[in-house]
Design a protein around this motif. Structure first.
Motif, PDB file in Angstrom:
ATOM      1  N   THR A 137       0.968  -1.286   0.038  1.00 43.85           N
ATOM      2  CA  THR A 137      -0.046   0.051  -0.192  1.00 43.85           C
ATOM      3  C   THR A 137       0.833   1.318  -0.030  1.00 43.85           C
ATOM      4  N   SER A 138       0.240   2.325  -0.532  1.00 44.96           N
ATOM      5  CA  SER A 138       0.996   3.644  -0.419  1.00 44.96           C
ATOM      6  C   SER A 138       0.085   4.663   0.212  1.00 44.96           C
ATOM      7  N   GLY A 139      -1.034   4.340   0.163  1.00 46.55           N
ATOM      8  CA  GLY A 139      -2.120   5.178   1.016  1.00 46.55           C
ATOM      9  C   GLY A 139      -2.719   4.921   2.193  1.00 46.55           C
ATOM     10  N   ILE A 140      -2.573   3.666   2.710  1.00 44.77           N
ATOM     11  CA  ILE A 140      -3.170   3.458   4.100  1.00 44.77           C
ATOM     12  C   ILE A 140      -2.236   3.155   4.888  1.00 44.77           C
ATOM     13  N   PRO A 141      -2.495   3.801   6.203  1.00 43.75           N
ATOM     14  CA  PRO A 141      -1.491   3.513   7.405  1.00 43.75           C
ATOM     15  C   PRO A 141      -1.250   2.134   7.558  1.00 43.75           C
ATOM     16  N   ILE A 142      -0.105   1.551   7.664  1.00 40.29           N
ATOM     17  CA  ILE A 142       0.358   0.190   7.774  1.00 40.29           C
ATOM     18  C   ILE A 142      -0.298  -0.304   9.061  1.00 40.29           C
ATOM     19  N   HIS A 143      -0.122   0.670  10.226  1.00 40.50           N
ATOM     20  CA  HIS A 143      -0.522  -0.085  11.534  1.00 40.50           C
ATOM     21  C   HIS A 143      -2.262  -0.469  11.459  1.00 40.50           C
ATOM     22  N   ALA A 211       9.300   9.183   0.310  1.00 46.03           N
ATOM     23  CA  ALA A 211       9.584   9.478  -1.112  1.00 46.03           C
ATOM     24  C   ALA A 211       8.621  10.281  -1.722  1.00 46.03           C
ATOM     25  N   ASN A 212       7.305   9.880  -1.635  1.00 43.74           N
ATOM     26  CA  ASN A 212       6.113  10.662  -2.099  1.00 43.74           C
ATOM     27  C   ASN A 212       5.599  11.643  -1.201  1.00 43.74           C
ATOM     28  N   ARG A 213       6.034  11.692   0.029  1.00 41.27           N
ATOM     29  CA  ARG A 213       5.817  13.028   0.879  1.00 41.27           C
ATOM     30  C   ARG A 213       6.473  14.166   0.206  1.00 41.27           C
ATOM     31  N   VAL A 214       8.007  13.659   0.076  1.00 40.36           N
ATOM     32  CA  VAL A 214       8.739  14.719  -0.290  1.00 40.36           C
ATOM     33  C   VAL A 214       8.755  15.050  -1.872  1.00 40.36           C
ATOM     34  N   GLY A 215       8.756  13.914  -2.572  1.00 35.05           N
ATOM     35  CA  GLY A 215       8.416  14.321  -4.234  1.00 35.05           C
ATOM     36  C   GLY A 215       7.185  14.850  -4.440  1.00 35.05           C
ATOM     37  N   VAL A 216       6.191  14.554  -3.745  1.00 34.54           N
ATOM     38  CA  VAL A 216       4.847  15.242  -4.252  1.00 34.54           C
ATOM     39  C   VAL A 216       4.811  16.776  -3.656  1.00 34.54           C
ATOM     40  N   TYR A 217       5.184  16.790  -2.485  1.00 41.73           N
ATOM     41  CA  TYR A 217       5.411  18.281  -1.979  1.00 41.73           C
ATOM     42  C   TYR A 217       6.240  19.104  -3.094  1.00 41.73           C
ATOM     43  N   SER A 218       7.375  18.493  -3.525  1.00 43.61           N
ATOM     44  CA  SER A 218       8.233  19.235  -4.465  1.00 43.61           C
ATOM     45  C   SER A 218       7.376  19.462  -5.711  1.00 43.61           C
ATOM     46  N   ILE A 219       6.749  18.703  -6.409  1.00 47.31           N
ATOM     47  CA  ILE A 219       5.910  18.768  -7.601  1.00 47.31           C
ATOM     48  C   ILE A 219       4.595  19.954  -7.301  1.00 47.31           C
ATOM     49  N   MET A 220       3.902  19.710  -6.167  1.00 47.40           N
ATOM     50  CA  MET A 220       3.004  20.729  -5.704  1.00 47.40           C
ATOM     51  C   MET A 220       3.459  21.942  -5.537  1.00 47.40           C
ATOM     52  N   GLY A 269      -4.706  13.231  -0.232  1.00 44.69           N
ATOM     53  CA  GLY A 269      -4.434  12.532   0.914  1.00 44.69           C
ATOM     54  C   GLY A 269      -3.338  13.276   2.134  1.00 44.69           C
ATOM     55  N   LEU A 270      -2.611  13.985   1.456  1.00 41.06           N
ATOM     56  CA  LEU A 270      -1.472  14.481   2.299  1.00 41.06           C
ATOM     57  C   LEU A 270      -2.166  15.686   2.769  1.00 41.06           C
ATOM     58  N   TYR A 271      -2.980  16.372   1.995  1.00 41.38           N
ATOM     59  CA  TYR A 271      -3.834  17.808   2.637  1.00 41.38           C
ATOM     60  C   TYR A 271      -4.607  17.080   3.678  1.00 41.38           C
ATOM     61  N   GLN A 272      -5.467  15.948   3.493  1.00 47.34           N
ATOM     62  CA  GLN A 272      -6.078  15.685   4.421  1.00 47.34           C
ATOM     63  C   GLN A 272      -5.452  15.136   5.690  1.00 47.34           C
ATOM     64  N   PHE A 283      -0.307  21.325  -0.880  1.00 49.77           N
ATOM     65  CA  PHE A 283      -1.118  20.249  -1.205  1.00 49.77           C
ATOM     66  C   PHE A 283      -2.583  20.661  -1.825  1.00 49.77           C
ATOM     67  N   LYS A 284      -3.069  21.866  -1.819  1.00 46.77           N
ATOM     68  CA  LYS A 284      -4.203  22.186  -2.501  1.00 46.77           C
ATOM     69  C   LYS A 284      -3.727  22.204  -3.853  1.00 46.77           C
TER      70      LYS A 284
END
Length: 802
Positions: A137-143, A211-220, A269-272, A283-284
């Motif tokens: 998964t990349s979107g659901i918390p593992i715990h 990676a997606n946290r920083v990468g998507v921040y960078s793109i947004m 997902g990051l915005y929420q 992230f908007k």
């Protein structure tokens, strides 16, 4: 490390990721069981055949279709076609029981917590205790995923987030839960690195991981910056591509390939989920991105996104770019920038970054605004997403293809000066960065005694990066271990009596300086050491001989000079084989022409799994002239058997050169005949390549290496072989498959491989074949059409068919 081996895995879910993860495990020789759901209704085709829902072909339709789609996709997820035989398909209803026989279950079903939980209930019924179970998964918390599961399930459960496509992208994020046994985490980190060839990064269970946290921040952040700085799509892609050490597809092109919807989902997902992230507003989605989504302009999958491919009036395809203000497509514009021009001649990326940061035009301003924001962001993410800064750099390099991670770029610009410059722009580095500087520590990384260390924040000291002790990184040892160098090569001492020669010419092409370097390396190794490795950390091992040099000599009709140059090249290949020390060549990525010829003559080839090897001289109107043609004639001779037609063996060898076949993987290089059984091995992880090559050189030396004897027993077919070569070339020409010049090159290549027009099969020496090879190479270099081909490669980078 506990004793656990992976012989068989089950992959649950055969979508884009599942099918490709299955292929990658098959690539490394693991048996795979790939399962998916049973269809609820018949397809039109199945109805026409009168099949029922109970028919096995119908029950496995979804999984089989997905796997076939994956195998046909480009770039291919498999090393060779035969890999697929390791994969067995089935469905959740009939085959879930079979997971009792696997060592690792990887769940890759749709991103929906309830569906995943249902699948886990099924797994619990059949899984034997102690079996690894991980989720991609990349979107659901593992715990949240192991809630309500048994103690044994929880202990062996973990997140393993592969990046798409899993064969090519090096990142594997490992995300444990509080219940995961520590030795399972260690096992996955090690297995991913050594066997799957990944950069494994340990992540905390935070939204989008690292990676997606920083990468998507960078793109947004970029998408918002576009509006602020009034940038065009083309400008952004020019500024954020290879000049910055990023992939050619840069920002908008990458978004088109990945799919705008995918990026929007992660951003939403990051915005929420990141209420405390001070960059949360970024992230908007900007308005124009919102409109693209409403128009369903999601990129390649919908035929248009930030770019659109259309057929022009002349029937040629043309790329249009989106005007972000009017949302209309217009012809792509060429971008000019003084800063970009200034960075062009600078090979070293760290030096290039400094020039960028000082730029006075739009590109320079863009660089500062985007990087200062990024530096603030990543420094703020510690310790939220990682306690160690090197993990963030590792994740960005391996997951997004950045040559330098954010902290490495910051180091290149100078941490102290940059922190002050950031302040002026309204960006504030995190408190720990100021504390680091106040304590007199000037950088995030440093190299001591050949070992790269990172700044460890809790202890306020530098520590070695864990796991890298198994790697040989030339950048780290070059300053203290260089024993000789010239303008194109450097010779370093790897320890234990082994030395390494690296090339550092443009594209690592082979000219006089590389030839000199190899001969010097062999001289020194024979005198004072016990083995030589030829390998480098460049983007490519070698793109082949420096054709510009050949072109100059041929145009100026400097035949004696060219004859000498080709002879030196041949002698160098022969020295690799007939020196008194073992030589291990360690290719990766492109190993073309001369780079392939050196590999053909090594005692052992230790190659990266991603090696694209081939003799491609035909494309520039020549034949392999560094011993490659001779070597293929020799290998054909060794394959001739009493009871079969020699001409067929010769034909296969001939066609490999004549069609300039390049392997699409290290394994395929063996199938094409560039590698010999027992004389090569593959390193899955490129970072381990030089260390593995050094090990092999030591092993050969300790086994009592003796110098081989030059061959005088090569059976060539003479006129018997020539007949078949000429007939083949004529029929290809008659059928318009090849040009007249191709026909001429084919005949000349055949002439060398058959040992000339001898009246009957004869035994000849290697030197005899090398002389023929050189003679033909020179005669082709004097042909106008060959020179036109070479010129086209030099000036346009495109092969010419004339």
């Amino acid at each position: 490390m506990m004793n656990r081996s992976i012989k068989k895995v089950a992959v649950l879910g055969s979508g884009i990721m599942g099918s490709r993860i299955a292929c990658h495990f098959a690539n490394i020789g693991v048996e795979v069981l790939l399962l998916d759901i049973v269809p609820r209704e018949l397809s039109a085709e199945e109805q026409a055949k009168g099949l029922s829902l109970e028919n096995p072909a119908v029950r496995n339709r979804i999984v089989n279709t997905s796997l076939q789609t994956a195998i046909k996709s480009n770039p291919s997820p498999v090393y060779t076609k035969s890999v697929v035989n390791k994969i067995t398909t089935g469905n959740f209803d009939d085959n879930m029981k079979d997971i009792a026989g696997v060592d690792w279950v990887i769940e890759v079903v749709v991103e929906n917590l309830d569906i995943k939980k249902k699948v886990y209930e099924q797994i619990e019924k059949f899984r034997k205790p102690g079996t690894l179970i991980t989720s991609n998964t990349s979107g659901i918390p593992i715990h949240l995923l192991d809630e309500g599961r048994s103690e044994d399930f929880k202990a062996y459960f973990c997140g393993t987030h592969f990046f798409n496509p899993p064969r090519y992208l090096k990142l594997l994020e490992i995300i444990p839960t509080p219940n995961t046994k520590p030795d399972i985490v260690d096992f996955l980190m090690h297995y991913g690195d050594k066997f799957l060839g990944k950069t494994t990064v340990l992540c905390k269970d935070t939204p989008a991981f690292i990676a997606n946290r920083v990468g998507v921040y960078s793109i947004m952040a970029l998408l918002h910056l576009v509006e602020k700085m009034d940038l065009t799509v083309e400008e952004v892609d020019k500024f954020t591509g290879p000049a910055l050490g990023r992939p050619k597809s840069a920002t908008f092109r990458t978004t088109d390939v990945v799919g705008l919807d995918t990026m929007i989902n992660v951003a939403n997902g990051l915005y929420q989920n990141c209420a405390d992230d001070k960059a949360r507003e970024l992230f908007k989605l900007p308005d124009y991105v919102q409109k693209l989504a409403e128009n369903k302009w999601l990129g390649d999958k919908t035929g248009q996104g930030f770019y659109k491919k259309v057929k022009g009036a002349d029937g040629k395809s043309e790329i249009l770019a989106l005007d972000l203000k009017t949302l209309e497509y217009k012809p792509s514009q060429k971008i000019k920038s003084a800063t970009l021009e200034a960075t062009k001649p600078i090979e070293n990326l760290r030096d290039r970054m400094k020039v960028f940061s000082k730029g006075t035009d739009k590109a320079g301003e863009f660089f500062r605004v985007s990087f200062y924001g990024l530096f603030e962001y990543v420094s703020d993410r510690i310790p939220e997403i990682s306690d160690e800064l090197y993990r963030i750099d590792d994740a960005m390099r391996a997951g997004f293809g950045w040559e330098l991670g954010p902290f490495e770029v910051w180091d290149a610009l100078g941490v102290k000066e940059t922190v002050a410059a950031m302040k002026e722009k309204g960006n504030e580095a995190a408190a720990w960065v100021h504390e680091m500087l106040d304590a007199g520590n000037e950088s995030f990384y440093k190299v001591e005694n050949g070992i790269k260390k990172y700044y460890d924040i809790p202890s306020k000291s530098y520590k070695p990066i864990p796991g890298t002790e198994a790697f040989i990184i030339l950048d780290n040892i070059r300053p203290t271990k260089t024993i000789w160098k010239n303008s194109g090569t450097t010779l370093t001492d790897l320890g234990d009596g082994i030395i390494n020669l690296e090339f550092h010419t443009k594209m690592n092409t082979i000219g006089g300086e590389v030839i000199q370097g190899i001969n010097k390396a062999i001289d020194l190794a024979e005198k004072d050491y016990r083995g030589l490795v030829i390998g480098n950390d460049g983007a490519n091992f070698s793109a082949g001989a420096n054709v510009g040099m050949i072109f100059m000599m041929a145009v100026e009709q400097d035949w004696d000079e060219l004859n000498m140059a080709v002879k030196m090249f041949q002698n160098t290949s022969m020295r690799l084989r007939y020196s008194s020390i073992p030589v291990v060549v360690a290719p990766h990525n492109l190993a073309l022409g001369g780079g392939c010829e050196f590999s053909l003559h090594a005692d052992h080839v230790q190659l990266s799994a991603e090696t694209y090897m081939g003799l491609v001289e035909f494309g520039v109107g020549l034949i392999p002239g560094g011993g490659g043609t001779k070597e293929f004639a020799l290998r054909a001779s060794d394959e001739f058997k009493e009871d079969q037609i020699d001409q067929n063996v010769l034909k296969n060898r001939f066609l490999t050169i004549g069609m300039a076949k390049v392997s699409t993987s290290g394994e395929e290089a063996f199938e094409l005949g560039y590698l010999q059984k027992g004389k090569y091995a593959i390193s899955m992880n490129r970072n381990r390549l030089l260390a593995d090559a050094k090990e092999k050189a030591i092993e050969l030396a300790e086994a009592g290496y003796t110098k081989p004897v030059q061959r005088k027993d090569i059976r060539v077919l003479g006129k018997q072989g020539l007949g078949i070569v000429y007939a083949g070339a004529n029929s290809m020409f008659a059928g318009n498959y090849i040009s007249e010049h191709d026909k001429k090159i084919s005949e000349k290549l055949g002439y060398v491989m058959c040992g000339g027009d001898l009246s009957q099969p004869t035994l000849v020496s290697e030197q005899y074949l090398l002389d023929l090879e050189r003679e033909v190479f020179l005669s082709l270099a004097g042909e106008r059409k060959s020179l036109e081909r070479i010129q086209s490669i030099i000036t346009k980078g495109k092969p010419l068919r004339n």
